[in-house]
Design a protein around this motif. Structure first.
Motif, PDB file in Angstrom:
ATOM      1  N   UNK A 157       0.893  -1.048   0.067  1.00 19.01           N
ATOM      2  CA  UNK A 157       0.026  -0.171   0.054  1.00 19.01           C
ATOM      3  C   UNK A 157       0.852   1.347   0.127  1.00 19.01           C
ATOM      4  N   UNK A 158       0.896   2.126  -1.115  1.00 19.67           N
ATOM      5  CA  UNK A 158       1.660   3.197  -0.969  1.00 19.67           C
ATOM      6  C   UNK A 158       0.739   4.519  -1.125  1.00 19.67           C
ATOM      7  N   UNK A 159       1.200   5.115  -0.088  1.00 23.28           N
ATOM      8  CA  UNK A 159       0.526   6.802  -0.055  1.00 23.28           C
ATOM      9  C   UNK A 159       1.416   7.892  -0.789  1.00 23.28           C
ATOM     10  N   UNK A 160       1.220   8.464  -1.982  1.00 21.36           N
ATOM     11  CA  UNK A 160       1.899   9.481  -2.830  1.00 21.36           C
ATOM     12  C   UNK A 160       1.789  10.898  -2.242  1.00 21.36           C
ATOM     13  N   UNK A 161       2.676  11.423  -1.736  1.00 18.82           N
ATOM     14  CA  UNK A 161       2.686  12.715  -1.159  1.00 18.82           C
ATOM     15  C   UNK A 161       3.438  12.933   0.266  1.00 18.82           C
ATOM     16  N   UNK A 186       3.056  -0.670   4.242  1.00 16.52           N
ATOM     17  CA  UNK A 186       2.442   0.520   3.910  1.00 16.52           C
ATOM     18  C   UNK A 186       3.830   1.465   3.586  1.00 16.52           C
ATOM     19  N   UNK A 187       3.634   2.226   2.626  1.00 14.44           N
ATOM     20  CA  UNK A 187       4.971   2.964   2.172  1.00 14.44           C
ATOM     21  C   UNK A 187       4.508   4.349   1.980  1.00 14.44           C
ATOM     22  N   UNK A 188       5.350   5.337   1.892  1.00 18.04           N
ATOM     23  CA  UNK A 188       5.070   6.577   1.603  1.00 18.04           C
ATOM     24  C   UNK A 188       6.094   7.266   0.667  1.00 18.04           C
ATOM     25  N   UNK A 189       5.427   7.541  -0.610  1.00 17.90           N
ATOM     26  CA  UNK A 189       6.491   7.932  -1.776  1.00 17.90           C
ATOM     27  C   UNK A 189       6.571   9.507  -1.614  1.00 17.90           C
ATOM     28  N   UNK A 190       7.640  10.195  -1.533  1.00 13.56           N
ATOM     29  CA  UNK A 190       7.840  11.416  -1.530  1.00 13.56           C
ATOM     30  C   UNK A 190       9.023  11.975  -2.409  1.00 13.56           C
ATOM     31  N   UNK A 191       8.643  13.087  -3.146  1.00 11.31           N
ATOM     32  CA  UNK A 191       9.757  13.934  -3.915  1.00 11.31           C
ATOM     33  C   UNK A 191      10.684  14.030  -3.037  1.00 11.31           C
ATOM     34  N   UNK A 192      10.660  14.491  -1.792  1.00 10.84           N
ATOM     35  CA  UNK A 192      11.761  14.877  -1.043  1.00 10.84           C
ATOM     36  C   UNK A 192      11.509  14.453   0.313  1.00 10.84           C
ATOM     37  N   UNK A 193      12.175  14.549   1.118  1.00 13.82           N
ATOM     38  CA  UNK A 193      11.920  13.870   2.569  1.00 13.82           C
ATOM     39  C   UNK A 193      10.510  14.366   2.993  1.00 13.82           C
ATOM     40  N   UNK A 194       9.758  13.348   3.704  1.00  7.58           N
ATOM     41  CA  UNK A 194       8.369  13.807   4.453  1.00  7.58           C
ATOM     42  C   UNK A 194       8.508  14.952   5.210  1.00  7.58           C
ATOM     43  N   UNK A 195       7.662  15.958   5.091  1.00 11.25           N
ATOM     44  CA  UNK A 195       7.413  17.259   5.839  1.00 11.25           C
ATOM     45  C   UNK A 195       8.844  17.770   5.811  1.00 11.25           C
ATOM     46  N   UNK A 196       9.500  18.098   4.700  1.00 13.02           N
ATOM     47  CA  UNK A 196      10.910  18.688   4.745  1.00 13.02           C
ATOM     48  C   UNK A 196      10.954  19.931   5.511  1.00 13.02           C
ATOM     49  N   UNK A 197       9.941  20.799   5.633  1.00 14.92           N
ATOM     50  CA  UNK A 197      10.103  22.111   5.985  1.00 14.92           C
ATOM     51  C   UNK A 197       9.680  21.952   7.622  1.00 14.92           C
TER      52      UNK A 197
END
Length: 376
Positions: A157-161, A186-197
């Motif tokens: 199961x992948x959450x994108x974002x 369960x995985x989380x696919x993110x363009x950068x590190x999650x909640x990078x800010x």
């Protein structure tokens, strides 16, 4: 068919049942606009409260607990409720057109229509489940949950974002599936590190919770294609994916591009600090559908909530011919992220928080917010 106005009154038309309009309606009960008929148009009579969505998925809340009853709210404050979907605006004639053919005249207009899922990534519209609108997401999640909760095979199961919404959803799904016969991945696919800010300390606490709950963070994974059983990123790498939940930044409603409103290059409504359209001063826009040129902000519910009193004040000022009041977004705000179980992390500025007490605090804030609204 053009809806008739009440003789001798002006019409304030509210398009969309988002947080700002819900709070505006509450405020109008205490501070009404004189001689103004208020009409709310929403696709559905129940409006989701985004702060409770992770808890809803995790099983901490019932569906009705996490939704504002717009019909009951309108009845309480004396506003009219129209269930329908907007398809266009004629700003010169001050008319909103609905998909059912109805045409609604207005003297003043406010848009709080949010954003729509951006499913332009190849395969996303075929294989991904967008998290918004929540009314469409919920039955699809319940169907997936019913299948996964009895599936004897491990599923991916992948959450994108990688924003706050994606992080919370990944935790909520992992928690909801604890009772399944096998441990699904369960995985989380993110363009950068999650909640990078967010602050480094808070992100370390999040990573610790990812590890504890078995959630894999696929960082630097910019999804370029969604297939029936996998994701492919812009570097050609793949990740197995049996169920994909799409939680990326939304895009502007396409029909806005056919209006006379001044829009950004991305299609969002450009407004002044008074929340008025740059092109039409009788038109206001708030929440995710609006873009304040003078003070751009991320799209987050906290800003929409804070805009409600400014919107009411400026409607009064417009009626009286007074100078408008400028809305200035707060630079810092409290952000609390639920981590599946009754546990949460949070931050405000550089201060980071974590623990079960943070979840209880968040739960108390969310329930107090929802208690402000009536229920049928």
């Amino acid at each position: 068919m053009l809806m008739a106005e009440q003789p001798g009154s002006l019409t304030l038309l509210l398009l969309g049942g988002g947080h700002t309009h819900a709070l505006l309606l509450l405020a109008l009960a205490r501070d009404p606009l004189p001689n103004v008929r208020v009409v709310l148009v929403s696709e559905r009579p129940l409006s989701p409260y985004s702060g409770m969505l992770p808890g809803l998925v995790a099983g901490h809340y019932q569906y009705e607990e996490a939704h504002i009853d717009l019909l009951a709210l309108c009845r309480q404050v004396g506003a009219e409720f129209v269930e329908g979907r907007v398809k266009g605006l004629d700003c010169s004639r001050r008319v909103a057109h609905l998909e059912n053919g109805e045409a609604l005249h207005y003297d003043y207009l406010s848009l709080n229509i949010g954003a729509v899922p951006d499913l332009s990534t190849p395969g996303a519209s075929d294989y991904a489940i967008p998290v918004k609108p929540i009314a469409d997401f919920w039955p699809r999640w319940r169907e997936a949950y019913a299948s996964l909760s009895v599936d004897p095979e491990v599923r991916n199961i992948v959450v994108v974002g990688g924003g706050a919404g994606g992080v919370e959803l990944a935790f909520a799904i992992a928690y909801a599936l604890q009772s399944a016969p096998v441990v699904h991945q369960v995985s989380l696919a993110a363009r950068n590190a999650p909640v990078a800010d967010y602050p480094k300390r808070m992100r370390r606490w999040l990573q610790r919770r990812f590890d504890q709950r078995g959630v894999i963070a696929l960082t630097d994974f910019n999804v370029a294609e969604v297939a029936s059983d996998r994701l492919i990123d812009d570097k050609g790498r793949t990740a197995p994916a049996d169920h994909v939940f799409w939680c990326t930044q939304g895009k502007a409603a396409p029909w806005l591009s056919e209006t006379e409103l001044s829009l950004t290059a991305e299609g969002f409504i450009r407004v002044t600090p008074s929340l008025q359209s740059i092109a039409f001063p009788e038109v206001f826009a708030v929440g995710d559908c609006a873009w304040i040129d003078a003070s751009p902000t991320p799209r987050a519910g906290v800003y929409a909530v804070r805009q409600a009193p400014f919107l009411l004040d400026n409607l009064h000022r417009l009626l009286r011919g007074l100078p408008m009041r400028a809305y200035r977004p707060q630079r810092r705000f409290l952000s609390l992220l639920a981590c599946g179980g009754r546990d949460a992390v949070g931050a405000r500025g550089r201060i980071s928080l974590a623990g079960q007490w943070v979840w209880r605090w968040k739960d108390s804030i969310d329930r107090r917010f929802m208690r402000r609204f009536p229920h049928s």
